[in-house]
Enzyme design. Structure first.
Site, mmCIF file in Angstrom:
data_model
loop_
_atom_site.group_PDB
_atom_site.id
_atom_site.type_symbol
_atom_site.label_atom_id
_atom_site.label_comp_id
_atom_site.label_asym_id
_atom_site.label_seq_id
_atom_site.Cartn_x
_atom_site.Cartn_y
_atom_site.Cartn_z
ATOM 1 N N ASP A 286 0.713 -1.233 -0.044
ATOM 2 C CA ASP A 286 0.114 -0.079 -0.086
ATOM 3 C C ASP A 286 0.823 1.187 -0.026
ATOM 4 O OD1 ASP A 286 -2.202 1.589 -0.164
ATOM 5 O OD2 ASP A 286 -3.081 0.871 1.509
HETATM 6 C C1 NOJ Z 1 -3.733 4.062 -0.049
HETATM 7 C C2 NOJ Z 1 -5.068 3.240 -0.127
HETATM 8 O O1 NOJ Z 1 -5.198 2.539 1.284
HETATM 9 C C3 NOJ Z 1 -5.085 2.151 -1.280
HETATM 10 O O2 NOJ Z 1 -6.474 1.270 -1.154
HETATM 11 C C4 NOJ Z 1 -5.050 2.998 -2.347
HETATM 12 O O3 NOJ Z 1 -5.131 2.034 -3.286
HETATM 13 C C5 NOJ Z 1 -3.852 3.681 -2.450
HETATM 14 N N1 NOJ Z 1 -3.679 4.376 -1.519
HETATM 15 C C6 NOJ Z 1 -3.605 4.204 -3.927
HETATM 16 O O4 NOJ Z 1 -4.061 5.185 -3.960
#
Ligand code: NOJ
Length: 745
Positions: A286
């Site tokens: 993430d």
């Molecule tokens: C953080 C989020 O937790 C995740 O779900 C998302 O895909 C990414 N950022 C990218 O934006």
């Protein structure tokens, strides 16, 4: 110098020829991947494991070090996120084609509930209990996104969420593992369509692996501590379903799980996902989660973080830059084996091959296709369809709804009546023509009534402040009306990532506004827009009609008007329990019984209960009304004593006993009465959404086998145990017919 140049030219020719040769149809994708891998330097391999943001949209801090275009040219970036549009993606892909090995970039994006056309929030769609519609919504989102150069969506989020304080409940399918698993499958199938390589298919990404939804206190990014049994039984199955459906990628999560950050969690990524489940795709971290292990107190610096994450099976580093800066040294020092790098790179390259990007890196860069999808009438009309299906009717006393289209004066009151972009909710995209494109509630009702009614308007108050200055005007408007439609709720950015809340009550003075309008004595319909279950007890007790509209997307206003005026009979059912107050959270239907269960809501005598609040939720999982009424017969069982190979047929006759045609979601729950570990009081094991004309009846049959009885025992063995079971069928988790059976081995 000349010789050097010539040597390089030959090398380049050789490499290009190799790549072309490798892409020839005769080789399997694995062979092609191996051929490319052989040509790669260590740095080029590490480049494939590195993902950067495109700078103009971000959900986390961006590290602006270095010129990204130069790095693409040097083969130091394998993927970009938040770069969309044929124009942008083409520009960057052209630069990637100037790199030594011409390995195409992957473009990822959070296409969560639509791209150009916005559909209801994922949680709202889950309320439709309509798997085909959910799949179609993902299909359209993929088609639109792929036409805009996107290869990969960071969806579906398949995290089970039992805590509405957690802002990301809006992004998943709610509290139930069974429903969540089916929806995970539907969404993966929808995104990936007929398969990777088609120009309307994007790679799905099951996230956040794992147990992110169980953050302590419902606070986003917080720790998770749970037994492995609970992990296996409740939180992992939707991920398994996504993997089985062929999800191309997984994203790990920000949280630590039992003390080990998910990003460096070998048990999750190597043992379970890539081992037991034989997952062949790749895992992306993430946003910044590799580097965030320093804050967790798990890695001392980015060097250690890179080592821990790569060794644990995180294949791609989203935006923390730990890999690009440290993996080379780590490999040279023997702390990360070349085999680990090779494995990660192979997984990534494989997807690039499957997407067809090696044959045509510009495959998704087609202006014509992009233009065609821009105002696709079918997509817009489907957005209305699924929005209608997602609406949940919570209360309808004296059949106040549907409203007559002949109603003379309708007062439309509340801060959300004329809201525009709010209707899209969190994780949606802004387009310059949003104002013209999005159907507000006001416009939806106007469209429906064709000037036959006099529509009055007052805002009344804001969503979230204490100002009551608008109350008098709202009361005056209500007094002139035959019926009041009162539109309240959260602001759309009160749910979503990093939007956890400790207070779930209708924000600001909105419930006071409802009280003031109710005091006029006019019939009132309250519409609640939100991305989570809210608390609104006074409203639930006193207002005759309540409709939960979540955030419904581009066609919100039309869909709500369809329900308000009876052109669509609501069929949504709650995918998550609604608490009576925050102190009751988490409240979910499939809890254990305890040694001292309360007999009912008034039983507080040394039982597991609150002394100041009943145990039942305000609105139960699976609950939702229709304009019509469905009667259930008692359950008919094919047998009451069964053995291992037997199948049980359990059926009910459902009758539409009301005045409207309508749809019912017939739900099957099972309870294993005694087990080697305690079992939930009920678990959803099946459902059927049926349509019945008024007066019609239908037999609804469920076939149950011992497969449906399986659970993880204390040794984490997935099996069933002989004994007594309760079979329950009904319209929600709290209104069920019951029957008993005995199952012997
Ligand atoms: C953080 C989020 O937790 C995740 O779900 C998302 O895909 C990414 N950022 C990218 O934006």
């Amino acid at each position: 110098m000349k010789r050097y140049f010539f040597k390089n030219l030959c090398l380049l020719f050789f490499i290009t020829a190799q790549v072309i040769f490798c892409t020839a149809q005769t080789k399997s994708i694995d062979q092609k991947v191996d051929s490319v891998l052989k040509l790669m330097t260590l740095d080029e391999k590490i480049g494939q494991m590195n993902q950067y943001n495109g700078d103009w949209q971000a959900t986390g801090p961006i590290t602006k070090d270095g010129d990204k275009q130069t790095q693409i040219r040097e083969g130091k970036i394998g993927s970009m996120l938040n770069v969309t549009g044929v124009d942008h993606t083409r520009t960057l892909q052209e630069i990637a084609m100037q790199s030594r090995l011409k390995i195409p970039l992957l473009f990822g994006q959070d296409v969560i509930h639509g791209y150009r056309t916005t559909f209801p929030l994922p949680l709202a769609e889950a309320a439709s209990w309509d798997l085909q519609a959910i799949e179609k919504s993902a299909r359209i989102a993929a088609t639109e996104a792929a036409a805009a150069g996107v290869h990969w969506t960071f969806a579906p989020m398949v995290d089970i969420a039992r805590d509405p304080r957690w802002g990301r409940v809006m992004e998943g399918a709610g509290e139930d593992t069974y429903l969540g698993s089916l929806i995970a499958t539907a969404r993966v199938k929808g995104f990936q369509g007929k398969g990777l390589g088609n120009t309307d298919a994007v790679m799905a990404c099951a996230k956040h692996f794992a147990a992110y939804g169980a953050a302590v206190g419902g606070r986003d990014y917080n720790s998770v501590d749970m037994s492995l049994r609970q992990l296996y039984e409740v939180y992992l199955p939707p991920f398994k379903a996504a993997a089985d459906a062929g999800a191309a990628t997984f994203m790990n999560s920000f949280n630590d799980l039992n003390g080990i950050p998910a990003t460096a969690n070998k048990l999750l990524q190597r043992d379970i996902l890539k081992g037991q489940w034989n997952f062949k795709g790749f895992v992306v971290s993430d946003w910044g989660s590799v580097g965030e292990m320093i804050n967790h107190g798990y890695a001392k610096n980015n060097y250690e973080a890179a080592m821990l994450a790569a060794n644990a099976g995180s294949d791609m580093d989203m935006e923390s830059r730990s890999y690009i800066k440290n993996l080379n040294t780590l490999v040279k020092e023997g702390k990360v084996k070349t085999a680990v790098i090779d494995e990660a790179v192979k997984r990534i390259l494989k997807k690039k091959f499957e997407m067809g990007l090696f044959s045509d890196p510009y495959k998704f860069c087609n202006e014509e296709r992009e233009k065609q999808q821009w105002n696709n009438a079918d997509n817009i009309s489907f957005s209305r369809e699924i929005a209608k299906k997602s609406i949940v009717l919570l209360k309808n006393e004296h059949q106040l709804l549907p409203l007559s289209k002949q109603t003379k004066n309708i007062a439309m009151i509340g801060p959300l009546v004329k809201a525009v972009r709010d209707n899209l909710g969190f994780w949606s995209y802004s387009w310059p023509d949003d104002t013209a494109r999005i159907v507000t509630l006001w416009n939806g009702v106007q469209n429906k009534l064709n000037n036959t009614s006099n529509l009055l308007y007052a805002k009344g108050c804001n969503i979230n402040d204490n100002n009551k200055d608008g109350f008098d005007e709202a009361i005056a408007v209500a007094k002139q009306a035959d019926v009041v439609v009162l539109s309240v709720g959260e602001a759309p950015d009160m749910t979503g990532e990093a939007k956890s809340r400790s207070n779930l009550h209708l924000p600001g003075v909105q419930e006071d506004l409802i009280k003031a309008i109710m005091a006029t004595g006019k019939p009132v319909v309250v519409l609640i827009s939100a991305g989570r279950p809210l608390v609104f007890n006074w409203t639930a007790d006193n207002v005759p009609a309540i409709v939960y509209t979540w955030w419904l997307g581009t066609q919100a206003g039309n869909a709500i008007a369809d329900v308000l005026f009876g052109d669509y009979n609501p069929s949504g059912r709650l995918p998550i329990s609604f608490p009576r107050t925050e102190g009751q959270v988490p409240v979910y239907y499939n809890h254990y019984n305890t040694g001292r269960p309360a007999k009912n809501d008034s039983d507080v005598n040394y039982v597991s209960a609150y002394t100041d609040l009943v145990n039942s939720p305000r609105f139960a999982f699976g609950y939702g009304l229709s304009f019509t009424k469905f009667d259930y017969s008692t359950i008919k069982l094919s047998k009451t004593k069964l053995t291992a190979t037997d199948k049980l047929e359990a059926s009910v006759i459902v009758t539409n006993a009301g005045n409207y045609d309508g749809e019912e979601v017939v739900q099957l729950y099972i309870r294993d009465m005694f087990g080697s570990v305690v079992r939930p009081v009920k678990e959803l094991k099946g459902f059927q959404k049926i349509f019945l004309q008024k007066g019609a009846s239908k037999e609804v049959k469920f076939i149950i086998s011992t497969n449906d009885l399986k659970f993880y025992n204390n040794e984490l063995k997935y099996d069933w145990e002989a004994g007594d079971f309760q079979i329950m069928i009904g319209s929600n988790a709290m209104q069920l017919q019951k029957a008993a059976v005995e199952w012997a081995k």
